[in-house]
Design a protein around this motif. Structure first.
Motif, PDB file in Angstrom:
ATOM      1  N   SER A 101      43.521  46.834  39.211  1.00  0.00           N
ATOM      2  CA  SER A 101      45.242  46.536  37.301  1.00  0.00           C
ATOM      3  C   SER A 101      46.638  45.480  38.259  1.00  0.00           C
ATOM      4  O   SER A 101      46.821  45.143  36.781  1.00  0.00           O
ATOM      5  CB  SER A 101      45.395  47.901  37.173  1.00  0.00           C
ATOM      6  OG  SER A 101      46.385  48.459  37.590  1.00  0.00           O
TER       7      SER A 101
ATOM      8  N   GLN B  10      45.705  39.790  40.994  1.00  0.00           N
ATOM      9  CA  GLN B  10      46.005  38.532  40.895  1.00  0.00           C
ATOM     10  C   GLN B  10      44.492  37.860  41.134  1.00  0.00           C
ATOM     11  O   GLN B  10      44.654  36.323  39.728  1.00  0.00           O
ATOM     12  CB  GLN B  10      47.071  37.871  42.105  1.00  0.00           C
ATOM     13  CG  GLN B  10      48.564  38.592  42.111  1.00  0.00           C
ATOM     14  CD  GLN B  10      49.245  38.562  43.523  1.00  0.00           C
ATOM     15  OE1 GLN B  10      48.148  37.985  43.998  1.00  0.00           O
ATOM     16  NE2 GLN B  10      50.350  38.038  43.408  1.00  0.00           N
TER      17      GLN B  10
ATOM     18  N   GLY C 232      41.199  33.817  39.179  1.00  0.00           N
ATOM     19  CA  GLY C 232      42.909  33.928  38.783  1.00  0.00           C
ATOM     20  C   GLY C 232      43.723  33.840  37.921  1.00  0.00           C
ATOM     21  O   GLY C 232      44.760  32.821  37.594  1.00  0.00           O
ATOM     22  N   GLU C 233      43.505  34.687  37.200  1.00  0.00           N
ATOM     23  CA  GLU C 233      44.173  34.440  35.899  1.00  0.00           C
ATOM     24  C   GLU C 233      45.805  34.765  35.843  1.00  0.00           C
ATOM     25  O   GLU C 233      46.568  33.439  35.738  1.00  0.00           O
ATOM     26  CB  GLU C 233      44.301  35.623  34.776  1.00  0.00           C
ATOM     27  CG  GLU C 233      44.923  35.247  33.337  1.00  0.00           C
ATOM     28  CD  GLU C 233      44.418  36.110  31.798  1.00  0.00           C
ATOM     29  OE1 GLU C 233      43.259  36.808  32.166  1.00  0.00           O
ATOM     30  OE2 GLU C 233      45.242  36.175  31.485  1.00  0.00           O
ATOM     31  N   GLN C 234      46.344  34.913  37.022  1.00  0.00           N
ATOM     32  CA  GLN C 234      47.294  35.587  37.300  1.00  0.00           C
ATOM     33  C   GLN C 234      47.574  34.487  38.872  1.00  0.00           C
ATOM     34  O   GLN C 234      49.056  34.643  38.552  1.00  0.00           O
ATOM     35  CB  GLN C 234      47.823  36.529  37.729  1.00  0.00           C
ATOM     36  CG  GLN C 234      47.483  37.908  36.880  1.00  0.00           C
ATOM     37  CD  GLN C 234      48.446  38.171  35.137  1.00  0.00           C
ATOM     38  OE1 GLN C 234      49.194  37.462  35.118  1.00  0.00           O
ATOM     39  NE2 GLN C 234      47.064  38.006  34.762  1.00  0.00           N
ATOM     40  N   TYR C 235      46.834  33.932  39.308  1.00  0.00           N
ATOM     41  CA  TYR C 235      47.178  33.256  40.452  1.00  0.00           C
ATOM     42  C   TYR C 235      46.147  32.248  40.658  1.00  0.00           C
ATOM     43  O   TYR C 235      44.977  33.075  41.340  1.00  0.00           O
ATOM     44  CB  TYR C 235      47.365  34.331  41.334  1.00  0.00           C
ATOM     45  CG  TYR C 235      47.741  33.984  42.866  1.00  0.00           C
ATOM     46  CD1 TYR C 235      49.081  33.836  43.380  1.00  0.00           C
ATOM     47  CD2 TYR C 235      45.995  34.008  44.029  1.00  0.00           C
ATOM     48  CE1 TYR C 235      49.539  33.265  44.603  1.00  0.00           C
ATOM     49  CE2 TYR C 235      47.029  33.062  45.267  1.00  0.00           C
ATOM     50  CZ  TYR C 235      48.397  33.121  45.481  1.00  0.00           C
ATOM     51  OH  TYR C 235      48.133  33.106  46.742  1.00  0.00           O
ATOM     52  N   PRO C 236      46.332  31.374  40.027  1.00  0.00           N
ATOM     53  CA  PRO C 236      45.137  30.092  40.644  1.00  0.00           C
ATOM     54  C   PRO C 236      45.057  30.342  42.082  1.00  0.00           C
ATOM     55  O   PRO C 236      46.062  30.660  43.108  1.00  0.00           O
ATOM     56  CB  PRO C 236      46.162  28.621  40.316  1.00  0.00           C
ATOM     57  CG  PRO C 236      47.171  28.907  39.370  1.00  0.00           C
ATOM     58  CD  PRO C 236      47.876  31.025  39.527  1.00  0.00           C
TER      59      PRO C 236
ATOM     60  N   TRP D  39      51.093  35.373  23.734  1.00  0.00           N
ATOM     61  CA  TRP D  39      49.476  35.826  24.030  1.00  0.00           C
ATOM     62  C   TRP D  39      49.492  34.257  23.639  1.00  0.00           C
ATOM     63  O   TRP D  39      49.916  34.225  22.276  1.00  0.00           O
ATOM     64  CB  TRP D  39      49.705  37.191  23.151  1.00  0.00           C
ATOM     65  CG  TRP D  39      48.042  37.425  23.190  1.00  0.00           C
ATOM     66  CD1 TRP D  39      47.111  38.377  23.128  1.00  0.00           C
ATOM     67  CD2 TRP D  39      47.696  38.133  24.699  1.00  0.00           C
ATOM     68  NE1 TRP D  39      46.201  37.745  23.754  1.00  0.00           N
ATOM     69  CE2 TRP D  39      46.085  38.310  24.961  1.00  0.00           C
ATOM     70  CE3 TRP D  39      47.936  38.062  26.121  1.00  0.00           C
ATOM     71  CZ2 TRP D  39      45.442  38.588  25.908  1.00  0.00           C
ATOM     72  CZ3 TRP D  39      47.351  38.504  27.258  1.00  0.00           C
ATOM     73  CH2 TRP D  39      46.050  38.343  26.881  1.00  0.00           C
TER      74      TRP D  39
ATOM     75  N   ARG E  87      45.356  30.945  29.067  1.00  0.00           N
ATOM     76  CA  ARG E  87      47.194  32.106  28.999  1.00  0.00           C
ATOM     77  C   ARG E  87      47.367  31.509  31.010  1.00  0.00           C
ATOM     78  O   ARG E  87      48.657  31.952  30.989  1.00  0.00           O
ATOM     79  CB  ARG E  87      46.021  33.649  29.647  1.00  0.00           C
ATOM     80  CG  ARG E  87      46.505  33.886  27.479  1.00  0.00           C
ATOM     81  CD  ARG E  87      46.738  35.384  28.020  1.00  0.00           C
ATOM     82  NE  ARG E  87      45.101  35.880  28.372  1.00  0.00           N
ATOM     83  CZ  ARG E  87      44.051  35.873  28.233  1.00  0.00           C
ATOM     84  NH1 ARG E  87      43.323  35.556  26.224  1.00  0.00           N
ATOM     85  NH2 ARG E  87      42.655  36.440  28.404  1.00  0.00           N
ATOM     86  N   SER E  88      45.882  31.343  31.482  1.00  0.00           N
ATOM     87  CA  SER E  88      47.134  31.036  33.678  1.00  0.00           C
ATOM     88  C   SER E  88      47.787  30.198  33.725  1.00  0.00           C
ATOM     89  O   SER E  88      48.706  30.112  34.841  1.00  0.00           O
ATOM     90  CB  SER E  88      45.584  30.759  33.799  1.00  0.00           C
ATOM     91  OG  SER E  88      45.026  29.561  34.092  1.00  0.00           O
TER      92      SER E  88
ATOM     93  N   LYS F 281      53.000  31.192  40.107  1.00  0.00           N
ATOM     94  CA  LYS F 281      53.549  32.464  38.954  1.00  0.00           C
ATOM     95  C   LYS F 281      52.855  33.512  39.576  1.00  0.00           C
ATOM     96  O   LYS F 281      51.516  33.809  39.874  1.00  0.00           O
ATOM     97  CB  LYS F 281      53.142  31.595  37.828  1.00  0.00           C
ATOM     98  CG  LYS F 281      51.906  32.101  36.690  1.00  0.00           C
ATOM     99  CD  LYS F 281      52.164  32.297  35.649  1.00  0.00           C
ATOM    100  CE  LYS F 281      50.381  31.935  35.424  1.00  0.00           C
ATOM    101  NZ  LYS F 281      50.316  32.748  34.011  1.00  0.00           N
ATOM    102  N   VAL F 282      53.351  34.925  39.597  1.00  0.00           N
ATOM    103  CA  VAL F 282      52.890  35.626  39.285  1.00  0.00           C
ATOM    104  C   VAL F 282      53.808  36.456  38.299  1.00  0.00           C
ATOM    105  O   VAL F 282      54.723  37.127  38.013  1.00  0.00           O
ATOM    106  CB  VAL F 282      53.829  36.560  40.857  1.00  0.00           C
ATOM    107  CG1 VAL F 282      52.971  37.943  41.579  1.00  0.00           C
ATOM    108  CG2 VAL F 282      53.323  35.498  42.183  1.00  0.00           C
ATOM    109  N   ASN F 283      52.448  36.673  37.240  1.00  0.00           N
ATOM    110  CA  ASN F 283      52.390  37.431  35.815  1.00  0.00           C
ATOM    111  C   ASN F 283      52.144  38.797  36.937  1.00  0.00           C
ATOM    112  O   ASN F 283      51.595  38.746  37.570  1.00  0.00           O
ATOM    113  CB  ASN F 283      51.468  37.193  34.647  1.00  0.00           C
ATOM    114  CG  ASN F 283      52.304  36.030  34.338  1.00  0.00           C
ATOM    115  OD1 ASN F 283      53.467  35.999  33.939  1.00  0.00           O
ATOM    116  ND2 ASN F 283      52.051  35.237  32.635  1.00  0.00           N
TER     117      ASN F 283
ATOM    118  N   SER G  86      52.355  41.420  34.192  1.00  0.00           N
ATOM    119  CA  SER G  86      51.571  41.903  32.803  1.00  0.00           C
ATOM    120  C   SER G  86      50.202  42.025  33.214  1.00  0.00           C
ATOM    121  O   SER G  86      49.513  40.911  33.017  1.00  0.00           O
ATOM    122  CB  SER G  86      51.772  40.470  31.683  1.00  0.00           C
ATOM    123  OG  SER G  86      51.058  40.059  31.518  1.00  0.00           O
ATOM    124  N   LYS G  87      49.392  42.589  32.238  1.00  0.00           N
ATOM    125  CA  LYS G  87      47.877  42.888  32.137  1.00  0.00           C
ATOM    126  C   LYS G  87      47.515  42.344  31.398  1.00  0.00           C
ATOM    127  O   LYS G  87      47.769  42.242  29.473  1.00  0.00           O
ATOM    128  CB  LYS G  87      47.117  43.547  32.390  1.00  0.00           C
ATOM    129  CG  LYS G  87      46.373  43.904  32.361  1.00  0.00           C
ATOM    130  CD  LYS G  87      44.914  43.976  33.004  1.00  0.00           C
ATOM    131  CE  LYS G  87      44.003  43.199  33.007  1.00  0.00           C
ATOM    132  NZ  LYS G  87      43.370  43.288  34.297  1.00  0.00           N
TER     133      LYS G  87
END
Lengths: 256, 256, 256, 256, 256, 256
Positions: E181, E184, E204-208, F58, F99-100, F251-253, F255-256
């Motif tokens: 959860s 990245q 890597g939606e959160q972190y390419p 979103w 979103r990424s 970036k470090v999102n 959020s999920k």
């Protein structure tokens, strides 16, 4: 005394109108007090897949209420997008009740569709549906019988249903809506004219009940059933003479 | 001569029974020949989301047939899992027809649900539904009016509907099912008591029709509409005295 | 003067692009002003169950809008879980309009699927769909005809559609969205090149209209129809030469 | 002798495993012979709309089978696109059974979701579900109680269920699948530890049964219920000490 | 150090229980740490329509979670009325993974239904499902093989799956829920015992992530795959001897 | 040589038309060879329930095909009554990809709806959708930015996608439909303009592939991505100057 002046063991006025609409093979309006249900029986010359080639017939039921059959308008199933759980339970019950008194092998490869549409609901719609649908079923079977006589007439017994219940700790026959909505115990009995049970469904969600309670309720229901069967006979007159001429009540169907 | 002995410009016998069921604010059984529809009007004290806070009311309709209202049994919408296109078209038509004669601002933030349930179908169910639903609507509006009088009585006009058509090149009023199923041109007319059109829906899928054909059919329909409005008046008696007292027919609602 | 500078009896600019996408047997982009619809015709070598073995063809239509064809995004039908009533009504209309000019027996056991997908909506999407779909249909029929000539060429007439309406008591041809959303009377006319009506759908939910109003609107629509049929002819050029060579317009199909 | 060597009045081996999965507030695997059901109880801090502001809680149930819990693979409900009638009937039954022994006012504004997922089915899945779900429910209620003690401990009684039936005219307790599929009479009994009935559901679709038959079956079921309640007690040990300390069995809930 | 004390390249404890339920041809409970999935393989003697007459088999999968497999209760798909997008994606993945190691022509006209039902979810449910389903599949194929030997044994290779990911910039094998959860980068790898990829799905939606990141993750996943395949072999023992005896890994199916 | 004359590492002709339809905040027609997708971006001033009060935006996507975008007509989802698994997988992928590269906190409490409607499909529709939707997204974000400038411009990077695959053991870039339908390995790569991966989805259902295969395919995809990003830049011209001015790619999102 009860809200509508009846004695505790007294059912409501029953009225059965046959040939109520003109297209169905059997079409009955049954009224018990202010509860009114249109019951039709439609014959289809084929059976559902699970019976194909088994040389037996089938009886199936659909039950529904008009949106304003009730005090506040009820959203239609198709508008909610799903089948109402209560409706489904009731139509399964009606189907079982009618199949229990019909020799499905004698009926042959036919489906009889029973439609019970409640146009006004004042309690006891499921039991009225069973009692009315039986008359519609007999009319449909007779229409087939007159066109081409069955070897064995398929309807073996009368079947009727009544509700009984406990309201404020008092046992009552044939609950109207106001009584039903306050009932502590709610029971529906389906019975043949030989006094045997087809179905007992009793719920004491509000009030667990004892063996003695059960016995009293069953005794009360027997009275109601007798009355209802008499009404069916009065309505069918000569058209119920074939019932039971095929075979005895102690049938053992092995089909599921 | 027509199949049921009528002249070409003759409608079927009309019978309107008010207070047909006991819970709905308005409840009507309308019969035109063998077509029978239960029309109820139910009042709800809120409006759909798109009207919230606009200080206006809404009238919406649902139309359905009992499975065995027709010659062969029709599968219920919920069993097929989707809404019937024809039903949806009809209920949208009925809603428009009734809204056209009601001042929705005068009605205030209420929804009136119209339910038209066909119990026997012999052609013209949508026009019978409109004509019967209007009477149920008036009964429901009057019930509100008696409880708490409207400043402006919301019903401005009578509205009725009839079908006309061309069958075997012959123009006819109020087609029964057998005629309808062979019709080359099929037209439904909705009209007010001031002789103005609310809706014209004519289809010549089988037979493109001329301006002259159209004119003859419209003339025929006017006769049928007058008849139907008279039946509505006969049925409502003193209960239609308020209609049109609020405002004239030439309303311009800007709401959608 | 109208919002976009047109005269009251003036339609918008029409543009028909054939062979718009590459897989469908007929594929048309029709533009009327800012309204843009992709109409495809797809041939399938079988017919729906109710026509099996009758040696006839069928034409059916599906109509939809892309979610952002409109000013605010519209939720997709599949996301709402049910078919939009307006969409269903429109696709039934388009299907009837096209079937009315095709000899379905001559077509033989084939289904032609018409898909009308609106990519930009500025009023008149249903009439543009009919007019564009007709061209796609002819392309699809010609493709079949070239591969294996029909005995009787199935397309008998041109068919087109236009909208007319009353906005602020002024009668207008070919309403754009802003006009349509304020219209008191809204009418869609489907007509053949012989000047006969296939369908009239007029609604005066906001403003009951008289016989005279109707006559003026119909006259206006005839002008619009002629224009649209000319655009169809200009677009099809030599590919419309077969139309009407099969049989006359006064067909009497007895199929339903 | 029975197919698995049991005496007619002998139930199958019962095994109750608490804390079977780790997230649910109550989680039980109940096994009766080869029937295996995972029962979880999940607490949610809100109530359904019809109870809002009434200061009462709710207990609701969902029942399902894994596709291969049965001898032949059963299509999932979501794949068929509709809820199974039998499943719906069963989950309504389980919900009623559990609510009948809980003081919903004492529970407060909480919903307890009961999930009964059958991983292996050999008859009696609905009665096993009730018996197992009760244990999961107690675990969930105790978790709440330990965190913040209830004024009145909400669980008033034990509740258990068993099936009885008539197979080849022989009365039997706790039918396995093979027996059940051949049963002439099929009855499910839900009972409290005070020996009172919560629910009786008996069906003689294949064999109408007499009052005497009923009495024998009820006697047999009492024995099975006692056994099952003992298993619940053995499993809960010290964790069932609060049950019944709140209030007596003869509750009269007036909520519906 | 990781939340549960593992090294970054260390997988969780694996436990595979065969013959977990009694009806399915293959039935496995796979546990990886606290993740528990019941995987069954059911044989059906027919193929989906698109394969009819092609003399090939098919393998298809359905994946679901019990409502309380997760920390907060998840609404059932049938209650929401639509299929969960994530579930659909996963079941398509499992189906592809298993089909990739099976010679569908050698299998013949059979469908093997794989059901993966998660009873407890602590991350990695889709990879556990693939690994467990493979064992169930082999058991089902062997049952067929023993009854009537295949000419060519259809299972060509072992197939297993693991997850890897980047959490707080640290690369890890076999993520549990808490890690997942916060991940990245989240990657699922499906591989055969010959070290070839069947499927790579990395997000890597959160972190390419870079090529170097990818290479490190792939190396880590290989270790995990080897471990999992060893567990499959330990579990199947002698029952995996036929695998790969039919044909080599470099198959070229031309079927879609 | 390939079917359309391309070299193995050569992509198809790319054409991006902005402002394709007039209502959406962003509206793009992207064409890669014969694949044509309408991508719109629609801004809504609220967020889904799971983000309420979190002060974040979103981005969500819906993907669909017109029925005749493909060689044979595909039934609409609403007609089949359920969402297509493939469509759902694709729209989830597009949503993640967009979103990424967007700072959702910088975007604020808004939802951007991306609709990708394929009007002609010749392979690579999901990758074309991502690449085209990015341009539509930038147009929508710029429209917001011009109306009321963001503190931090939310789009951080370009994102594009291409497909690569192995057909008859040959590695190829940007597969057309004929190639795709015969592909042994099928891989979709989503990448930013900084050369980092957002998503790798590779499937070798027909042909397990090695690390070396993977490396060659990734190298090929980088070339395709560069090309596509150049096309996006050429199309956006001055309108892409803000991209990346807000914050760096790393970036470090949380959020999920």
């Amino acid at each position: 005394m009860r809200i509508d002046g009846r004695r505790n063991d007294q059912g409501r006025h029953i009225k059965i109108t046959r040939h109520y609409t003109k297209y169905a093979e059997g079409s009955v309006l049954i009224e018990t007090g202010d509860t009114k249900v249109i019951c039709t029986a439609s014959v289809e010359d084929r059976v559902p897949p699970f019976l194909k080639g088994k040389n037996e017939g089938w009886i199936t039921c659909e039950y529904n209420m008009l949106p304003r059959a009730t005090q506040s308008r009820k959203v239609r199933e198709i508008s909610r997008g799903k089948i109402d759980g209560r409706n489904m339970e009731i139509q399964r019950l009606i189907g079982r009740a009618l199949r229990s008194v019909v020799d499905l092998k004698a009926l042959g490869e036919k489906t009889i569709w029973i439609d019970c549409d409640v146009i006004q609901a004042d309690g006891g719609t499921r039991t009225a549906s069973i009692s009315g649908a039986f008359v519609a079923l007999v009319d449909a079977v007779n229409r087939l019988h007159k066109r081409s006589p069955f070897k064995i007439y398929p309807v073996r017994n009368f079947v009727s249903a009544v509700s009984v219940g406990i309201v404020n700790k008092v046992k009552m026959l044939d609950l109207c809506y106001v009584e039903d909505s306050r009932a502590q115990v709610d029971m529906n009995i389906v019975m043949t004219d030989t006094g045997k049970f087809i179905e007992i469904q009793g719920t004491g969600e509000q009030y667990p009940f004892s063996r003695d309670d059960l016995n009293e309720l069953l005794a009360m229901s027997e009275k109601g059933i007798k009355n209802m069967i008499q009404s069916q006979k009065d309505s069918l007159k000569m058209d119920c003479l074939w019932i039971g001429t095929g075979e005895s009540d102690e049938k053992v169907n092995n089909s599921k």
